[in-house]
Enzyme design. Structure first.
Site, PDB file in Angstrom:
ATOM      1  N   GLU A  90       0.824  -1.215   0.000  1.00 11.06           N
ATOM      2  CA  GLU A  90       0.000   0.000   0.000  1.00 11.06           C
ATOM      3  C   GLU A  90       0.853   1.259   0.000  1.00 11.06           C
ATOM      4  O   GLU A  90       1.921   1.291   0.604  1.00 11.06           O
ATOM      5  CB  GLU A  90      -0.861   0.048   1.270  1.00 11.06           C
ATOM      6  CG  GLU A  90      -1.991  -0.939   1.243  1.00 11.06           C
ATOM      7  CD  GLU A  90      -2.837  -0.866   2.503  1.00 11.06           C
ATOM      8  OE1 GLU A  90      -3.099   0.258   2.982  1.00 11.06           O
ATOM      9  OE2 GLU A  90      -3.224  -1.935   2.992  1.00 11.06           O
ATOM     10  N   CYS A 103       2.913   8.483   1.910  1.00 10.72           N
ATOM     11  CA  CYS A 103       3.267   7.550   2.971  1.00 10.72           C
ATOM     12  C   CYS A 103       3.744   6.262   2.306  1.00 10.72           C
ATOM     13  O   CYS A 103       2.961   5.555   1.673  1.00 10.72           O
ATOM     14  CB  CYS A 103       2.035   7.312   3.851  1.00 10.72           C
ATOM     15  SG  CYS A 103       2.359   6.163   5.186  1.00 10.72           S
ATOM     16  N   CYS A 110       4.964  -7.125   8.049  1.00  9.51           N
ATOM     17  CA  CYS A 110       5.833  -6.588   9.099  1.00  9.51           C
ATOM     18  C   CYS A 110       5.941  -7.619  10.224  1.00  9.51           C
ATOM     19  O   CYS A 110       4.975  -8.305  10.527  1.00  9.51           O
ATOM     20  CB  CYS A 110       5.242  -5.282   9.642  1.00  9.51           C
ATOM     21  SG  CYS A 110       6.270  -4.467  10.881  1.00  9.51           S
ATOM     22  N   CYS A 114       3.069  -5.255  16.496  1.00 14.93           N
ATOM     23  CA  CYS A 114       2.374  -4.330  17.399  1.00 14.93           C
ATOM     24  C   CYS A 114       0.895  -4.727  17.471  1.00 14.93           C
ATOM     25  O   CYS A 114       0.265  -4.978  16.443  1.00 14.93           O
ATOM     26  CB  CYS A 114       2.528  -2.894  16.903  1.00 14.93           C
ATOM     27  SG  CYS A 114       4.254  -2.381  16.842  1.00 14.93           S
ATOM     28  N   CYS A 117      -1.942  -2.915  15.272  1.00 12.24           N
ATOM     29  CA  CYS A 117      -1.652  -2.531  13.882  1.00 12.24           C
ATOM     30  C   CYS A 117      -2.077  -3.600  12.882  1.00 12.24           C
ATOM     31  O   CYS A 117      -1.793  -4.783  13.062  1.00 12.24           O
ATOM     32  CB  CYS A 117      -0.151  -2.257  13.735  1.00 12.24           C
ATOM     33  SG  CYS A 117       0.330  -1.789  12.067  1.00 12.24           S
ATOM     34  N   GLY A 158       5.531  -1.933   7.364  1.00 11.82           N
ATOM     35  CA  GLY A 158       6.929  -2.326   7.529  1.00 11.82           C
ATOM     36  C   GLY A 158       7.665  -1.480   8.541  1.00 11.82           C
ATOM     37  O   GLY A 158       7.192  -0.415   8.947  1.00 11.82           O
ATOM     38  N   GLU A 159       8.816  -1.978   8.953  1.00 16.33           N
ATOM     39  CA  GLU A 159       9.672  -1.248   9.889  1.00 16.33           C
ATOM     40  C   GLU A 159      10.918  -0.803   9.116  1.00 16.33           C
ATOM     41  O   GLU A 159      11.768  -1.624   8.768  1.00 16.33           O
ATOM     42  CB  GLU A 159      10.023  -2.172  11.073  1.00 16.33           C
ATOM     43  CG  GLU A 159      11.136  -1.678  11.975  1.00 16.33           C
ATOM     44  CD  GLU A 159      10.973  -0.233  12.456  1.00 16.33           C
ATOM     45  OE1 GLU A 159       9.880   0.166  12.880  1.00 16.33           O
ATOM     46  OE2 GLU A 159      11.978   0.506  12.383  1.00 16.33           O
ATOM     47  N   SER A 190       9.867   6.774  10.356  1.00 14.38           N
ATOM     48  CA  SER A 190       9.246   6.421  11.630  1.00 14.38           C
ATOM     49  C   SER A 190       9.667   5.010  12.040  1.00 14.38           C
ATOM     50  O   SER A 190       9.587   4.084  11.247  1.00 14.38           O
ATOM     51  CB  SER A 190       7.725   6.480  11.470  1.00 14.38           C
ATOM     52  OG  SER A 190       7.089   6.063  12.641  1.00 14.38           O
ATOM     53  N   SER A 213       7.702   5.704  17.356  1.00 12.75           N
ATOM     54  CA  SER A 213       6.395   5.220  17.800  1.00 12.75           C
ATOM     55  C   SER A 213       6.515   4.818  19.259  1.00 12.75           C
ATOM     56  O   SER A 213       6.995   3.736  19.579  1.00 12.75           O
ATOM     57  CB  SER A 213       5.967   4.019  16.946  1.00 12.75           C
ATOM     58  OG  SER A 213       5.757   4.445  15.627  1.00 12.75           O
ATOM     59  N   LEU A 214       6.086   5.704  20.146  1.00 10.12           N
ATOM     60  CA  LEU A 214       6.245   5.459  21.584  1.00 10.12           C
ATOM     61  C   LEU A 214       5.004   4.748  22.132  1.00 10.12           C
ATOM     62  O   LEU A 214       5.099   3.647  22.675  1.00 10.12           O
ATOM     63  CB  LEU A 214       6.494   6.798  22.296  1.00 10.12           C
ATOM     64  CG  LEU A 214       6.836   6.718  23.776  1.00 10.12           C
ATOM     65  CD1 LEU A 214       8.112   5.922  24.017  1.00 10.12           C
ATOM     66  CD2 LEU A 214       6.989   8.129  24.376  1.00 10.12           C
ATOM     67  N   HIS A 215       3.849   5.380  21.998  1.00 11.55           N
ATOM     68  CA  HIS A 215       2.540   4.772  22.283  1.00 11.55           C
ATOM     69  C   HIS A 215       2.271   4.368  23.728  1.00 11.55           C
ATOM     70  O   HIS A 215       1.198   3.826  24.029  1.00 11.55           O
ATOM     71  CB  HIS A 215       2.272   3.562  21.381  1.00 11.55           C
ATOM     72  CG  HIS A 215       2.364   3.835  19.913  1.00 11.55           C
ATOM     73  ND1 HIS A 215       2.055   5.062  19.360  1.00 11.55           N
ATOM     74  CD2 HIS A 215       2.754   3.052  18.868  1.00 11.55           C
ATOM     75  CE1 HIS A 215       2.240   5.004  18.055  1.00 11.55           C
ATOM     76  NE2 HIS A 215       2.668   3.804  17.734  1.00 11.55           N
ATOM     77  N   ASN A 289      -7.158   4.322  14.598  1.00  9.31           N
ATOM     78  CA  ASN A 289      -7.978   3.850  13.497  1.00  9.31           C
ATOM     79  C   ASN A 289      -8.375   2.420  13.793  1.00  9.31           C
ATOM     80  O   ASN A 289      -7.539   1.524  13.708  1.00  9.31           O
ATOM     81  CB  ASN A 289      -7.108   3.829  12.234  1.00  9.31           C
ATOM     82  CG  ASN A 289      -7.565   4.835  11.214  1.00  9.31           C
ATOM     83  OD1 ASN A 289      -8.753   5.032  11.017  1.00  9.31           O
ATOM     84  ND2 ASN A 289      -6.598   5.454  10.573  1.00  9.31           N
ATOM     85  N   CYS A 332      -3.872   2.051   8.346  1.00 11.44           N
ATOM     86  CA  CYS A 332      -2.618   1.440   7.930  1.00 11.44           C
ATOM     87  C   CYS A 332      -2.808  -0.047   7.646  1.00 11.44           C
ATOM     88  O   CYS A 332      -3.249  -0.790   8.514  1.00 11.44           O
ATOM     89  CB  CYS A 332      -1.576   1.596   9.028  1.00 11.44           C
ATOM     90  SG  CYS A 332      -1.646   3.193   9.821  1.00 11.44           S
TER      91      CYS A 332
END
Ligand code: SAH
Length: 344
Positions: A90, A103, A110, A114, A117, A158-159, A190, A213-215, A289, A332
């Site tokens: 995507e 983006c 991935c 997480c 996600c 992806g990372e 990111s 990405s702390l979250h 989301n 995402c």
């Protein structure tokens, strides 16, 4: 055959040298590929015919194919692209007041796992090549016709720091004046927090923005949400970010998804302030989301604003992320996960 879009200008110049050509040939090829957007060697009229033949034998000019195209009322464009081997990826274009931001995805699936996600619903199949990331820009600009991309966020599936060198080469092409000419400060990467790569990245001297990405504001919650926290604790992560700040003098962004009842209390806000107070950082609060049958809920707007105000009152720079493409599959990884039958 090698995909010519895999090559940075330097690597292409090395390749030209190895073919007994002048290094300058690479600049010529870049101009055809990225300025004139030509996708066959025969159109490259200032390259001798004999050498065009050589190029054709060595290089393919490979672009992804559009599998699905969605355009939202707010102008957001979402593409599902099919790579040469059939892998689906995507890529999204968002319209900001300051410009057009794409983006970009960095991997097929991935492995970071997480909990919230959709991208992680499908395990990593492979890294994306440099050319496949460059291809996302080229295909998107084709769809945009005469408009241009002005900003890049490597925040798709992806990372990026798990595909480090390819992402760095991709950035080099995006940034190159002979190619897309997108300023380093208009590019953001990111990461979920791969500490050794944050250190390595700090040393590159790149002016590209870094987002983390702390979250979560404590290890217990973060480990519940993000597997990577078992490898590198919040303190290790914050130390790496402080190192980055010291070396680059640049400001980082902490991303923080607001999840109802999980990380959105005032206590969490207090913990967060303690964690990052005094850093040259800025916090981006992300309304969650909801995807598929996610066990998580989005925090209420009221909750998000209370959290945001607390950070502000305590001297933290904070914004709430704007949302795009409500009427399309904007979350995402959602479009691809649907296509692969993982969510409805
Ligand atoms: N792997 C990288 C980049 C891809 S994810 C990273 O972790 O930063 C890009 C951002 O979107 C991350 O901050 C991620 O946590 C966030 N994200 C993932 N799923 C989301 C969802 N359903 N709603 C809102 N943000 C999400």
């Amino acid at each position: 055959m090698e995909n010519i879009y895999d090559f940075t200008l330097d690597k292409l110049a090395d390749k030209m040298e190895s073919l007994s050509q002048k290094r300058f040939r690479a600049t010529q090829l870049f101009t055809w590929l990225y300025k004139k957007r030509v996708n066959n060697f025969d159109a490259m009229s200032d390259v001798a015919q004999g050498f065009r033949q050589v190029l054709k034998e060595i290089f393919a000019i490979n672009l992804p194919e559009i599998q699905v195209k969605q355009i939202a009322n707010d102008g957001t464009i979402k593409l599902l692209l099919k790579m040469n081997d059939g892998a689906l990826v995507e890529t999204v274009l968002m319209r900001y007041e300051y410009g057009n931001a794409i983006c970009v995805s960095s991997q097929v699936g991935c492995n970071m796992g997480c909990a919230f996600c959709a991208s992680g619903l499908l395990k990593k199949q492979r890294d994306l090549t440099v050319g496949e990331m460059v291809g996302q820009l080229l295909v998107m600009e084709n769809v945009m016709e005469s408009e241009k991309i002005s900003h890049i966020v490597v925040m798709g599936t992806g990372e990026p720091f798990d595909n480090y060198q390819n992402v760095m080469d991709f950035i080099s092409i995006a940034n190159n004046p002979k190619a897309f000419e997108i300023g380093a400060r208009h590019i953001s990467v990111s990461t979920c927090g791969i500490v050794p790569k944050i250190i390595e990245y700090s040393k590159t001297g790149l002016q590209v923005n870094l987002a983390i990405s702390l979250h979560a504001s404590n290890d217990e919650t973060r480990s519940r949400l993000m597997k990577i926290n078992n490898a590198y604790s919040i303190n290790e992560l914050i130390d790496a970010v402080k190192y980055y700040e010291k070396v680059t003098k640049r400001r980082v962004t902490f991303e923080y998804i607001m999840l109802e009842g999980i990380n959105d209390s005032l206590d969490n806000a207090r913990e967060l302030v303690k964690l990052i107070k005094g850093m040259n950082a800025y916090v981006n609060l992300i309304p969650y989301n909801v995807v598929g049958e996610s066990p998580f809920k989005r925090s209420s707007n009221n909750r998000i604003h209370i959290f945001c105000d607390y950070l502000k009152e305590n001297g933290i720079n904070v914004t709430i992320r704007k949302e795009f493409g409500h009427d399309i599959d904007a979350a995402c990884g959602q479009l691809r996960a649907k296509k692969e039958g993982v969510i409805k």
